[in-house]
Design an enzyme around this catalytic site. Structure first.
Site, short mmCIF file in Angstrom:
data_model
loop_
_atom_site.label_atom_id
_atom_site.label_comp_id
_atom_site.label_asym_id
_atom_site.label_seq_id
_atom_site.Cartn_x
_atom_site.Cartn_y
_atom_site.Cartn_z
N ASP A 1 1.03 4.20 1.09
CA ASP A 1 1.43 5.01 2.25
C ASP A 1 2.60 4.40 3.01
OD1 ASP A 1 -0.52 3.03 2.88
OD2 ASP A 1 -0.97 3.99 4.79
N HIS B 1 0.87 -1.18 0.00
CA HIS B 1 0.00 0.00 0.00
C HIS B 1 0.91 1.23 0.00
CE1 HIS B 1 -3.70 -2.34 1.66
NE2 HIS B 1 -3.73 -2.23 0.34
#
Ligand SMILES: [Zn+2]
Length: 301
Positions: free
Chosen positions: A64, A62
Site C-alpha cells: 500500500d 508493504h
C-alpha cells in the site's frame, strides 16, 4: 512548503480513500513520498506534471506504500523522460522494479539512481542550499523509515534605508545577512538588528509512515512545523494496533505533543472505518491542533 495528500487510506483502498501517497512541494520542487496504487491518478487530479517529480521516497515495502510506483515510472518513460530519477527506498525495491521491467521488456530511457535506507539512525539523505532531508527508522513489522524535510535557516533581510544612512559597501551585505554587526569607519559598532530584519521562519515537515507507538521518534523532529503520523485505528482497537505495528489516533497525538509539533496531520485510516470523526476527537484530547487528511487535501505552511 505545501503538502498534497494523494492517498489517505491504509492496506486496502475504499471508494473515497486511496492507499498512501503524498507530494511535498518546496520552492517549486516536488518530492513524492510513498506511492500507493492510484497515485498517478491523484497527481493528474492535482495537475502535477509527472516529469517535474525528480525525487521519490518509499518508506517500506508493504504494497500500500509502493504499488503505484511501477506504473508511475512506466508513465514517465512513455512521456519521454530522460533525466535521472532519484529513488530513496529499501534495497529490495531495486529487485522488484528490475523484475517487473524485465518481464514486460521495458527498457527505461532514463536512469533510476537508487539510494537505500540507512537501517538504524537519523541521517541526511539529500540536501541543497535551502533544504535538507533526513531519513529515520520507524518501528514496524518490516524495516520502515520516516522522512524529515527541513528548510535551512534563511539569511536576514537587509533594511535598505539603514544601508543608505550608513553608506555600507555592497560587498559587506553578505556579512550583514549572516547576522554580523557593522564596524563603521569612525570606530562605532552598528548593531546588526538596526541594519537587517528577521527572515521568514523556516518550515519543516516530518512524515511518520507505518509505525507502532514509539515515543523516542519524537526526538527525530523537535518542534517540527507539521507532523504527519499514521493513525490506522482508534483506541478501542489498541490491541489490534500493537499486533499489526500500527498506531492509534491518540498515540499519534502523543508523538506530536512530545515533539512539540505545531500541527499534526493524521491519516492511513483502516478501511473498516466509515466515519473518521472519532479519530479527530480522540487525537484532539491530547493535541488540539490536529487535522484529518483526505485524498485531495492540501496545506501550505
Ligand atoms: Zn506497512
Amino acid at each position: 512548503m505545501t503538502i498534497h495528500i494523494l492517498g489517505s487510506g491504509s492496506a486496502t483502498p475504499t471508494v473515497t480513500r486511496n492507499p498512501t501517497a503524498q507530494l511535498l512541494e518546496v520552492s517549486g520542487r516536488y518530492f513524492l513520498i510513498d506511492c500507493g496504487e492510484s497515485c498517478q491518478i491523484s497527481l493528474l487530479r492535482k495537475k502535477i506534471p509527472l516529469l517535474k517529480i525528480n525525487h521519490i521516497f518509499i518508506s517500506h515495502l508493504h504494497g500500500d506504500h509502493w504499488l503505484g510506483l511501477p506504473g508511475l515510472i512506466s508513465s514517465m518513460h512513455l512521456a519521454g523522460r530522460k533525466l535521472p530519477l532519484k529513488l530513496f527506498c529499501p534495497a529490495g525495491m531495486e529487485q522488484i522494479l528490475q523484475t517487473i521491467f524485465s518481464h514486460s521488456e521495458t527498457q527505461l530511457q532514463f536512469e533510476i539512481e537508487f539510494s537505500f535506507h540507512h537501517p538504524t539512525e537519523k541521517k541526511v539523505i539529500w540536501e541543497n542550499a535551502d533544504l535538507e532531508i533526513f531519513s529515520f527508522p520507524l518501528a514496524h513489522r518490516i524495516p520502515c523509515h520516516g522522512f524529515l524535510f527541513n528548510e535551512k535557516k534563511r539569511l536576514r533581510n537587509i533594511r535598505r534605508e539603514a544601508i543608505e544612512v550608513y553608506n555600507i559597501p555592497v560587498e559587506e551585505l553578505i556579512n550583514l545577512k549572516l547576522g554580523k554587526d557593522w564596524l563603521h569607519p569612525d570606530g562605532r559598532i552598528i548593531d546588526n538588528r538596526l541594519l537587517t530584519k528577521d527572515p521568514k521562519p523556516s518550515s519543516s515537515y516530518a512524515y511518520c509512515s507505518d509505525t507502532e507507538f514509539a515515543p523516542h521518534l519524537a526526538s527525530y523532529f523537535p518542534e517540527v512545523s507539521v507532523l504527519y503520523h499514521e493513525a490506522t485505528f482508534t483506541e478501542e482497537l489498541i490491541e489490534r494496533a500493537k499486533l499489526t505495528y500500527h498506531s492509534t489516533a491518540y498515540q499519534a497525538a502523543e508523538i506530536a505533543y512530545l515533539a512539540g509539533a505545531k500541527k499534526l496531520l493524521i491519516g492511513h485510516f483502516s478501511s473498516r472505518y466509515k466515519d473518521l470523526n472519532p479519530f479527530l476527537l480522540e487525537s484532539q484530547k491530547k493535541f488540539a491542533n490536529t487535522c484529518l487528511v483526505f485524498d485531495g487535501f492540501s496545506l501550505d505552511f
